[in-house]
Design a protein around this motif. Structure first.
Motif, PDB file in Angstrom:
ATOM      1  N   LEU A  45      38.439  -5.406  24.653  1.00 35.74           N
ATOM      2  CA  LEU A  45      39.140  -6.647  24.356  1.00 35.74           C
ATOM      3  C   LEU A  45      40.599  -6.493  24.783  1.00 35.74           C
ATOM      4  N   TRP A  46      40.941  -7.120  25.901  1.00 39.09           N
ATOM      5  CA  TRP A  46      42.273  -6.939  26.469  1.00 39.09           C
ATOM      6  C   TRP A  46      43.346  -7.617  25.625  1.00 39.09           C
ATOM      7  N   ARG A  47      44.508  -6.998  25.583  1.00 38.33           N
ATOM      8  CA  ARG A  47      45.649  -7.586  24.872  1.00 38.33           C
ATOM      9  C   ARG A  47      46.384  -8.587  25.745  1.00 38.33           C
ATOM     10  N   GLN A  48      46.355  -8.353  27.058  1.00 34.94           N
ATOM     11  CA  GLN A  48      47.013  -9.279  27.966  1.00 34.94           C
ATOM     12  C   GLN A  48      46.053  -9.619  29.110  1.00 34.94           C
ATOM     13  N   GLN A  49      46.454  -9.348  30.333  1.00 31.88           N
ATOM     14  CA  GLN A  49      45.650  -9.715  31.492  1.00 31.88           C
ATOM     15  C   GLN A  49      44.412  -8.825  31.596  1.00 31.88           C
ATOM     16  N   PRO A  50      43.218  -9.404  31.637  1.00 33.10           N
ATOM     17  CA  PRO A  50      42.020  -8.580  31.777  1.00 33.10           C
ATOM     18  C   PRO A  50      41.826  -8.110  33.208  1.00 33.10           C
ATOM     19  N   ASP A  51      40.947  -7.147  33.380  1.00 32.05           N
ATOM     20  CA  ASP A  51      40.542  -6.771  34.728  1.00 32.05           C
ATOM     21  C   ASP A  51      39.913  -7.980  35.416  1.00 32.05           C
ATOM     22  N   SER A  52      40.071  -8.055  36.718  1.00 36.26           N
ATOM     23  CA  SER A  52      39.480  -9.153  37.472  1.00 36.26           C
ATOM     24  C   SER A  52      37.959  -9.005  37.521  1.00 36.26           C
ATOM     25  N   ASP A  53      37.269 -10.119  37.830  1.00 40.69           N
ATOM     26  CA  ASP A  53      35.825 -10.035  38.012  1.00 40.69           C
ATOM     27  C   ASP A  53      35.470  -9.065  39.131  1.00 40.69           C
ATOM     28  N   ALA A  54      36.297  -9.026  40.184  1.00 40.96           N
ATOM     29  CA  ALA A  54      36.028  -8.109  41.292  1.00 40.96           C
ATOM     30  C   ALA A  54      36.097  -6.663  40.832  1.00 40.96           C
ATOM     31  N   ALA A  55      37.090  -6.338  39.988  1.00 38.62           N
ATOM     32  CA  ALA A  55      37.216  -4.971  39.484  1.00 38.62           C
ATOM     33  C   ALA A  55      36.052  -4.614  38.574  1.00 38.62           C
ATOM     34  N   LEU A  56      35.604  -5.571  37.760  1.00 34.82           N
ATOM     35  CA  LEU A  56      34.483  -5.298  36.870  1.00 34.82           C
ATOM     36  C   LEU A  56      33.176  -5.190  37.642  1.00 34.82           C
ATOM     37  N   ALA A  57      33.012  -6.015  38.681  1.00 39.00           N
ATOM     38  CA  ALA A  57      31.822  -5.905  39.524  1.00 39.00           C
ATOM     39  C   ALA A  57      31.777  -4.554  40.235  1.00 39.00           C
ATOM     40  N   LEU A  58      32.945  -4.004  40.539  1.00 34.77           N
ATOM     41  CA  LEU A  58      33.020  -2.710  41.211  1.00 34.77           C
ATOM     42  C   LEU A  58      32.333  -1.614  40.403  1.00 34.77           C
ATOM     43  N   THR A  59      32.347  -1.727  39.063  1.00 35.37           N
ATOM     44  CA  THR A  59      31.735  -0.670  38.249  1.00 35.37           C
ATOM     45  C   THR A  59      30.252  -0.510  38.569  1.00 35.37           C
ATOM     46  N   ALA A  60      29.572  -1.612  38.844  1.00 32.67           N
ATOM     47  CA  ALA A  60      28.150  -1.523  39.189  1.00 32.67           C
ATOM     48  C   ALA A  60      27.961  -0.876  40.552  1.00 32.67           C
ATOM     49  N   GLU A  61      28.840  -1.180  41.491  1.00 34.26           N
ATOM     50  CA  GLU A  61      28.751  -0.564  42.817  1.00 34.26           C
ATOM     51  C   GLU A  61      28.963   0.944  42.728  1.00 34.26           C
ATOM     52  N   LEU A  62      29.917   1.360  41.934  1.00 31.99           N
ATOM     53  CA  LEU A  62      30.184   2.789  41.788  1.00 31.99           C
ATOM     54  C   LEU A  62      29.011   3.485  41.111  1.00 31.99           C
ATOM     55  N   GLY A  86      41.329 -16.221  21.842  1.00 30.86           N
ATOM     56  CA  GLY A  86      42.415 -16.295  22.805  1.00 30.86           C
ATOM     57  C   GLY A  86      42.568 -15.078  23.689  1.00 30.86           C
ATOM     58  N   ARG A  87      41.671 -14.101  23.559  1.00 32.79           N
ATOM     59  CA  ARG A  87      41.738 -12.905  24.395  1.00 32.79           C
ATOM     60  C   ARG A  87      40.410 -12.704  25.118  1.00 32.79           C
ATOM     61  N   ARG A  88      40.471 -12.165  26.338  1.00 31.55           N
ATOM     62  CA  ARG A  88      39.267 -11.920  27.126  1.00 31.55           C
ATOM     63  C   ARG A  88      38.654 -10.577  26.745  1.00 31.55           C
ATOM     64  N   TYR A  89      37.338 -10.506  26.806  1.00 31.24           N
ATOM     65  CA  TYR A  89      36.651  -9.240  26.557  1.00 31.24           C
ATOM     66  C   TYR A  89      35.503  -9.075  27.530  1.00 31.24           C
ATOM     67  N   ALA A  90      35.125  -7.808  27.751  1.00 32.92           N
ATOM     68  CA  ALA A  90      33.991  -7.469  28.608  1.00 32.92           C
ATOM     69  C   ALA A  90      33.045  -6.567  27.831  1.00 32.92           C
ATOM     70  N   LEU A  91      31.808  -6.478  28.309  1.00 32.22           N
ATOM     71  CA  LEU A  91      30.754  -5.722  27.633  1.00 32.22           C
ATOM     72  C   LEU A  91      30.201  -4.664  28.577  1.00 32.22           C
TER      73      LEU A  91
END
Length: 286
Positions: A45-62, A86-91
């Motif tokens: 759960l990011w406090r400010q700017q989250p990672d971009s979708d491109a950066a998160l998609a990269l995790t699957a490629e790696l 009000g904050r972005r989160y990823a799973l």
């Protein structure tokens, strides 16, 4: 200061990601985010700017290329983050391991080397533009650094000069994590790497922009040997090492958080730059 917010509820996660999670309990996070887990899934759960979708998609490629990286889950709408108060989160799938320390320097260096061997990933290429330069110039009179203003400005000037020199040097660019410190590595009880975390800064960049992390530890030569370093470029190492310390000061001033970190991550390491570069010199061609 950053506000404290609770974890997203199980219904929120199900509606956003189509995944059933248990009770999400607080888990050690980092400077940029809070974290929660139910032992199977991990929420960032990011406090400010989250990672971009491109950066998160990269995790699957790696992960598909054999790098130990937990792959971010896509939401039901095809993105990678959802909103919680009000904050972005990823799973992510939960990776069971302890946070690495500099005692695990060999494993970290070898994992870094494996990342640098990956080819054919489409990533942005570093331009070495440093936001911290303008921030520190504008806020040179901030009370947390006003008594060391001259020291800060001298290092900002030095960074600008180093960037100009580094841009004129043609070196090979590789996949660089750009923040591969022990806090972003999990290892098992035998010291083997089980997860490399936080890929939001990843770019194609000179390998020195990753390798510099080893200079920040207690035994830079050990790290460089484990990486099998040779033919490094000292100017790019100087850039990466200096820029990191100045960023660590600037981000704390900009967000009015972690006064102690101004010294621990900023000034203490800033004053070691030349000594660290001297230790790295035998591994450099120029």
């Amino acid at each position: 200061m950053w506000s404290v917010v609770p974890a997203p509820g199980a219904a929120q996660v199900r509606d956003a990601f189509g995944v059933a999670v248990g009770e999400l309990r607080p888990h050690p996070g980092g400077f940029e985010a809070d974290a929660f887990t139910d032992g199977r899934w991990f929420v960032k759960l990011w406090r400010q700017q989250p990672d971009s979708d491109a950066a998160l998609a990269l995790t699957a490629e790696l992960a598909a290329r054999g790098i130990p990286v937990p792959a971010a889950q896509q939401t039901l709408d095809g993105s990678y983050t959802s909103m919680c108060l009000g904050r972005r989160y990823a799973l992510f799938p939960f990776a069971d391991g302890r946070q690495a320390t500099w005692d695990d320097a060999d494993a970290i260096a070898q994992a870094m080397c494996a990342v640098h061997e990956i080819a054919d990933l489409l990533l942005p290429r570093t331009d070495m533009d440093e936001w911290c330069i303008a921030t520190l110039r504008d806020r040179r009179d901030h009370p947390w650094i006003a008594d060391r203003r001259d020291e800060v400005m001298a290092n900002v000037d030095r960074l600008e000069a180093v960037i100009e020199r580094a841009r004129a040097i043609d070196v090979t660019h590789v996949v660089c994590h750009r923040d591969l410190f022990p806090q972003n590595v999990l290892v098992d009880h035998d010291g083997h790497v089980v997860a490399l975390l936080d890929w939001g800064l990843t770019m194609l960049a000179p390998r020195e922009h990753d390798v510099f992390a080893g200079l920040c530890g207690p035994d830079p030569a050990r790290f460089l040997r484990a990486y099998s370093a040779q033919g490094l470029d000292l100017t790019h190492l100087e850039y990466a090492r200096l820029a990191r310390s100045l960023r660590d000061i600037a981000v704390r001033i900009d967000n009015e958080v972690d006064l102690d970190g101004i010294n621990t991550w900023g000034f203490d390491r800033l004053r070691r730059v030349d000594a660290d570069l001297a230790l790295a010199r035998p591994f450099c061609d120029r």
